[in-house]
Motif scaffolding. Structure first.
Motif, PDB file in Angstrom:
ATOM      1  N   TYR A 156       0.900   5.119   3.899  1.00 33.73           N
ATOM      2  CA  TYR A 156       0.068   4.703   5.019  1.00 33.73           C
ATOM      3  C   TYR A 156       1.102   4.848   6.311  1.00 33.73           C
ATOM      4  N   SER A 157       2.260   5.015   6.198  1.00 38.43           N
ATOM      5  CA  SER A 157       3.171   5.186   7.243  1.00 38.43           C
ATOM      6  C   SER A 157       3.557   6.588   7.653  1.00 38.43           C
ATOM      7  N   PRO A 176       0.816  -1.336  -0.009  1.00 41.18           N
ATOM      8  CA  PRO A 176      -0.139   0.190  -0.084  1.00 41.18           C
ATOM      9  C   PRO A 176       0.689   1.305   0.020  1.00 41.18           C
TER      10      PRO A 176
END
Length: 274
Positions: free
Chosen positions: A146-147, A143
Motif C-alpha cells: 500500500y505504501s 495491509p
C-alpha cells in the motif's frame, strides 16, 4: 561482413596500444589520481559495511532483536537487516569489484561479481518472507503493498531478478560460444551496467523511504518523549545519510572516467573474447 583478425596481429596491436597508452601523459596517474582512487575504495567499503553494522545495532538495541513467526513484531526486524545486506552491501561490493578491480583476469572478476549477487538472493527472499508473514500474523493484520516504500521495493526486486538472469545468461552462459555471441554481449554491456547502477539507486531510495515510513509510525505511537527515543531517531537519520552518501559515491566510482587501466582492460577483453 565478418573480419577475422589473426591472434598474433591482435597481440601486436595490443602491445603497441599499451606502449602508446603508458607514454601518453594524459593517461599517466599522478598522486592526486591515486589518492582519489584509494579514497573512493576505502570510503565506499567503510560505508557499505558501516550501514549494515548500523542497521544491526539499531534493530538489536532499539527494536528488540530478531524472532520468527512466534513474535511478528520481532520477525519484522529481519526485513531491514536482510534487505540492507542483500540490496545494498552485497550489491554495492559487487558493483565496486567489477568496476575497480582490474588486477586479476576479467573472467574471475565476472564470477566474483555474480557470486556477490548470488549471496544477495537468499537475503532478499528471506527479508520479503519475513515482512509478508509479520504483516499477516500481527493483530490486527496489516495491509500489503500500500505504501510508496513497498512499491519501490517491488520494482527494485524485479529489476534485480531481471539483471541477474540477463547477466548470468549473457555474460557467462554465452561465453561457450564466444565468437558468435561477441556482438550480442558487447551490446548488452552498457545496458546491463546502466540498469545495474539504476537498480542500486532504487535500493537506496527504497531504504530511505522505509526509514521515513518507520519513523513516522514511531513518532505517531510514542513521540519523542524519552531520551532513548531521541537517540533512536538520530540513529535512523544517520542511516539515511549513509544511504544517500553510498548512492553518490557508488555513482562516482562507476562513472569515473580515469579508473585504473580503463583502456587497457577494454583491449584485453577484446583479446580474450576474440
Amino acid at each position: 561482413m565478418i573480419i577475422t583478425v589473426d591472434v598474433e596481429e591482435d597481440v601486436y596491436v595490443f602491445r603497441q596500444y599499451i606502449k602508446r597508452y603508458e607514454e601518453d601523459s594524459e593517461n599517466a596517474w599522478n598522486c592526486c589520481s591515486w589518492f582519489e582512487y584509494l579514497l573512493i575504495v576505502i570510503l565506499s567499503t567503510v560505508l557499505l559495511i558501516g550501514v549494515l553494522v548500523l542497521t544491526l545495532f539499531w534493530v538489536i538495541f532499539y527494536r528488540g532483536g530478531f524472532a520468527w513467526a512466534d513474535s511478528p513484531q520481532l520477525q519484522f526486524n529481519l526485513h531491514p537487516v536482510l534487505m540492507v545486506a542483500g540490496c545494498v552491501t552485497f550489491s554495492g561490493f559487487s558493483i565496486l569489484l567489477y568496476r575497480l578491480c582490474r588486477c586479476i583476469k576479467h573472467l574471475y572478476v565476472k564470477l566474483t561479481h555474480m557470486l556477490f549477487h548470488a549471496c544477495a538472493i537468499p537475503c532478499i527472499v528471506m527479508a520479503f518472507l519475513a515482512v509478508f508473514e509479520s504483516h499477516n500474523l500481527v493483530e490486527p493484520p496489516k495491509p500489503h503493498f500500500y505504501s510508496l516504500h513497498t512499491w519501490l521495493g517491488l520494482i527494485t526486486m524485479a529489476m534485480f531478478a531481471v539483471q541477474f538472469i540477463v547477466g548470468f545468461f549473457s555474460f557467462l552462459v554465452l561465453l561457450c560460444c564466444e565468437n558468435r555471441t561477441y556482438s550480442c554481449r558487447s551490446a548488452m554491456v552498457p545496458i546491463h551496467a546502466s540498469f545495474g547502477l539504476a537498480n542500486f539507486m532504487m535500493a537506496v531510495a527504497t531504504c530511505v523511504t522505509g526509514l521515513v515510513e518507520t519513523e513516522r509510525q514511531l513518532v505517531g505511537e510514542t513521540g519523542l518523549s524519552t531520551r532513548n527515543s531521541e537517540i533512536e531517531h538520530y540513529i535512523m537519520n544517520s542511516m539515511g545519510v549513509v544511504f544517500v552518501a553510498l548512492g553518490i559515491i557508488i555513482s562516482v566510482a562507476v562513472r569515473r572516467s580515469n579508473a585504473p587501466a580503463t583502456a587497457k582492460v577494454y583491449v584485453t577483453e577484446r583479446l580474450e573474447i576474440n
